[in-house]
Design a protein around this motif. Structure first.
Motif, PDB file in Angstrom:
ATOM      1  N   THR A 264       8.299   9.591 -20.150  1.00  0.00           N
ATOM      2  CA  THR A 264       7.314   9.979 -19.384  1.00  0.00           C
ATOM      3  C   THR A 264       7.503  11.178 -18.908  1.00  0.00           C
ATOM      4  N   ASN A 265       6.436  11.995 -18.236  1.00  0.00           N
ATOM      5  CA  ASN A 265       6.565  13.493 -17.615  1.00  0.00           C
ATOM      6  C   ASN A 265       7.704  13.216 -16.299  1.00  0.00           C
ATOM      7  N   ALA A 266       7.263  12.182 -15.599  1.00  0.00           N
ATOM      8  CA  ALA A 266       8.459  12.104 -14.559  1.00  0.00           C
ATOM      9  C   ALA A 266       9.809  11.637 -14.863  1.00  0.00           C
ATOM     10  N   ASP A 267       9.834  10.995 -16.162  1.00  0.00           N
ATOM     11  CA  ASP A 267      11.338  10.873 -16.978  1.00  0.00           C
ATOM     12  C   ASP A 267      11.978  12.344 -17.287  1.00  0.00           C
ATOM     13  N   ARG A 268      11.095  12.983 -17.814  1.00  0.00           N
ATOM     14  CA  ARG A 268      11.463  14.345 -18.142  1.00  0.00           C
ATOM     15  C   ARG A 268      11.886  15.178 -16.935  1.00  0.00           C
TER      16      ARG A 268
ATOM     17  N   ARG B 103      17.321   2.700 -14.862  1.00  0.00           N
ATOM     18  CA  ARG B 103      15.881   2.004 -14.728  1.00  0.00           C
ATOM     19  C   ARG B 103      15.062   2.505 -15.960  1.00  0.00           C
ATOM     20  N   GLN B 104      14.887   3.735 -16.129  1.00  0.00           N
ATOM     21  CA  GLN B 104      14.464   4.451 -17.248  1.00  0.00           C
ATOM     22  C   GLN B 104      14.725   3.867 -18.711  1.00  0.00           C
ATOM     23  N   ARG B 105      15.928   3.557 -18.745  1.00  0.00           N
ATOM     24  CA  ARG B 105      16.330   3.387 -20.109  1.00  0.00           C
ATOM     25  C   ARG B 105      16.033   1.800 -20.595  1.00  0.00           C
ATOM     26  N   ARG B 106      16.148   1.140 -19.107  1.00  0.00           N
ATOM     27  CA  ARG B 106      15.743  -0.420 -19.448  1.00  0.00           C
ATOM     28  C   ARG B 106      14.069  -0.727 -19.616  1.00  0.00           C
TER      29      ARG B 106
ATOM     30  N   ARG C  82       0.842  -1.363   0.046  1.00  0.00           N
ATOM     31  CA  ARG C  82      -0.107   0.217   0.144  1.00  0.00           C
ATOM     32  C   ARG C  82       0.983   1.379  -0.062  1.00  0.00           C
ATOM     33  N   TRP C  83       2.060   1.204   0.826  1.00  0.00           N
ATOM     34  CA  TRP C  83       2.715   2.375   0.869  1.00  0.00           C
ATOM     35  C   TRP C  83       3.574   2.551  -0.539  1.00  0.00           C
ATOM     36  N   LYS C  84       3.923   1.530  -1.029  1.00  0.00           N
ATOM     37  CA  LYS C  84       4.406   1.696  -2.408  1.00  0.00           C
ATOM     38  C   LYS C  84       3.405   2.422  -3.528  1.00  0.00           C
ATOM     39  N   LEU C  85       2.235   1.756  -3.446  1.00  0.00           N
ATOM     40  CA  LEU C  85       1.183   2.499  -4.210  1.00  0.00           C
ATOM     41  C   LEU C  85       0.973   3.957  -4.019  1.00  0.00           C
ATOM     42  N   LYS C  86       0.794   4.443  -2.783  1.00  0.00           N
ATOM     43  CA  LYS C  86       0.691   5.949  -2.370  1.00  0.00           C
ATOM     44  C   LYS C  86       2.136   6.587  -2.881  1.00  0.00           C
ATOM     45  N   ALA C  87       3.046   6.150  -2.480  1.00  0.00           N
ATOM     46  CA  ALA C  87       4.442   6.962  -2.936  1.00  0.00           C
ATOM     47  C   ALA C  87       4.424   7.005  -4.357  1.00  0.00           C
ATOM     48  N   GLY C  88       3.769   6.239  -5.215  1.00  0.00           N
ATOM     49  CA  GLY C  88       4.127   6.453  -6.724  1.00  0.00           C
ATOM     50  C   GLY C  88       3.072   7.176  -7.147  1.00  0.00           C
ATOM     51  N   ALA C  89       1.757   7.548  -6.286  1.00  0.00           N
ATOM     52  CA  ALA C  89       0.745   8.120  -6.763  1.00  0.00           C
ATOM     53  C   ALA C  89       0.846   9.646  -7.460  1.00  0.00           C
ATOM     54  N   ASP C  90       2.018  10.313  -7.118  1.00  0.00           N
ATOM     55  CA  ASP C  90       2.109  11.648  -7.481  1.00  0.00           C
ATOM     56  C   ASP C  90       3.161  11.792  -8.571  1.00  0.00           C
ATOM     57  N   VAL C  91       3.294  10.488  -9.158  1.00  0.00           N
ATOM     58  CA  VAL C  91       4.388  10.387 -10.529  1.00  0.00           C
ATOM     59  C   VAL C  91       3.494  10.590 -11.701  1.00  0.00           C
ATOM     60  N   ASP C  92       3.967  11.455 -12.548  1.00  0.00           N
ATOM     61  CA  ASP C  92       3.243  11.819 -13.595  1.00  0.00           C
ATOM     62  C   ASP C  92       3.830  10.735 -14.664  1.00  0.00           C
ATOM     63  N   LEU C  93       3.213   9.715 -15.001  1.00  0.00           N
ATOM     64  CA  LEU C  93       3.590   8.771 -16.033  1.00  0.00           C
ATOM     65  C   LEU C  93       3.204   8.964 -17.531  1.00  0.00           C
TER      66      LEU C  93
ATOM     67  N   GLU D 298      12.525   0.049 -32.269  1.00  0.00           N
ATOM     68  CA  GLU D 298      12.482   0.044 -30.935  1.00  0.00           C
ATOM     69  C   GLU D 298      12.760   1.203 -30.425  1.00  0.00           C
ATOM     70  N   HIS D 299      13.885   1.891 -30.961  1.00  0.00           N
ATOM     71  CA  HIS D 299      14.385   3.133 -30.309  1.00  0.00           C
ATOM     72  C   HIS D 299      13.287   4.344 -30.574  1.00  0.00           C
ATOM     73  N   LEU D 300      12.890   4.299 -31.528  1.00  0.00           N
ATOM     74  CA  LEU D 300      11.750   5.231 -32.022  1.00  0.00           C
ATOM     75  C   LEU D 300      10.564   5.101 -31.051  1.00  0.00           C
ATOM     76  N   ARG D 301      10.284   3.871 -30.722  1.00  0.00           N
ATOM     77  CA  ARG D 301       9.265   3.724 -29.776  1.00  0.00           C
ATOM     78  C   ARG D 301       9.702   3.963 -28.239  1.00  0.00           C
ATOM     79  N   GLN D 302      11.006   4.060 -28.058  1.00  0.00           N
ATOM     80  CA  GLN D 302      11.346   4.795 -26.610  1.00  0.00           C
ATOM     81  C   GLN D 302      10.900   6.322 -26.753  1.00  0.00           C
ATOM     82  N   HIS D 303      10.919   7.015 -27.979  1.00  0.00           N
ATOM     83  CA  HIS D 303      10.904   8.313 -27.811  1.00  0.00           C
ATOM     84  C   HIS D 303       9.322   8.749 -27.398  1.00  0.00           C
ATOM     85  N   GLU D 304       8.392   7.666 -27.527  1.00  0.00           N
ATOM     86  CA  GLU D 304       7.031   7.718 -27.522  1.00  0.00           C
ATOM     87  C   GLU D 304       6.591   7.262 -25.971  1.00  0.00           C
ATOM     88  N   ARG D 305       7.665   6.510 -25.228  1.00  0.00           N
ATOM     89  CA  ARG D 305       7.442   5.923 -23.740  1.00  0.00           C
ATOM     90  C   ARG D 305       7.876   6.943 -22.683  1.00  0.00           C
TER      91      ARG D 305
END
Length: 147
Positions: free
Chosen positions: A106-110, A64-67, A6-17, A97-104
């Motif tokens: 997220t705002n959190a990554d940004r 982690r993002q790249r993988r 439950r804590w993990k779900l709440k901790a990630g709730a404010d992450v913009d994916l 696959e790399h072009l798809r990375q451009h689409e994946r």
């Protein structure tokens, strides 16, 4: 276990994916087939020596993002002959696959990538696509003699 879940779900709730689409379209001057690969992407950074440790700490979070977005290999390298020059590398299976990375991305990554750009406002990105295999016709070293 339920409490930590439950804590993990709440901790990630404010992450913009949601997709950020902030990566620019790669510049391509060759005819790259969608399934051509692997693709090696490099990002070169110039870092002030006084920021070395902080940069390394921040850039390691990109692994982690790249993988997650399709990279099967990731690393950061420091130039032994040029202090302050670091090269991040990651590989993906194909150009598509790399072009798809451009689409994946997220705002959190940004947000993380913008924090890393504080160390180098203009990192240099390079896309290297494996040359196609196949028969290469070679020119003879000496033209054949005609009689």
């Amino acid at each position: 276990m339920v409490v930590t879940w439950r804590w993990k779900l709440k901790a990630g709730a404010d992450v913009d994916l949601s997709p950020s689409m902030h990566w620019p379209t790669p510049i391509v001057s060759i005819d790259a087939e969608p399934d051509q690969g692997p693709v090696l992407i490099t990002v070169e950074y110039r870092i002030a020596p006084s920021h070395r440790e902080a940069f390394l700490s921040a850039v390691r979070h990109l692994s982690r993002q790249r993988r997650r977005d399709g990279a099967y290999q990731w690393g950061v390298f420091e130039d032994a002959a040029d202090p302050g020059r670091f090269v991040e590398t990651f590989k993906v299976a194909s150009w598509l696959e790399h072009l798809r990375q451009h689409e994946r991305v997220t705002n959190a990554d940004r947000v993380l990538q913008e924090q890393i750009r504080l160390f180098d406002a203009e990192p240099k990105v390079t896309h290297l696509i494996a040359a196609p295999h196949g028969h290469i016709k070679r020119q003879p070293a000496h033209p054949p003699q005609t009689s």
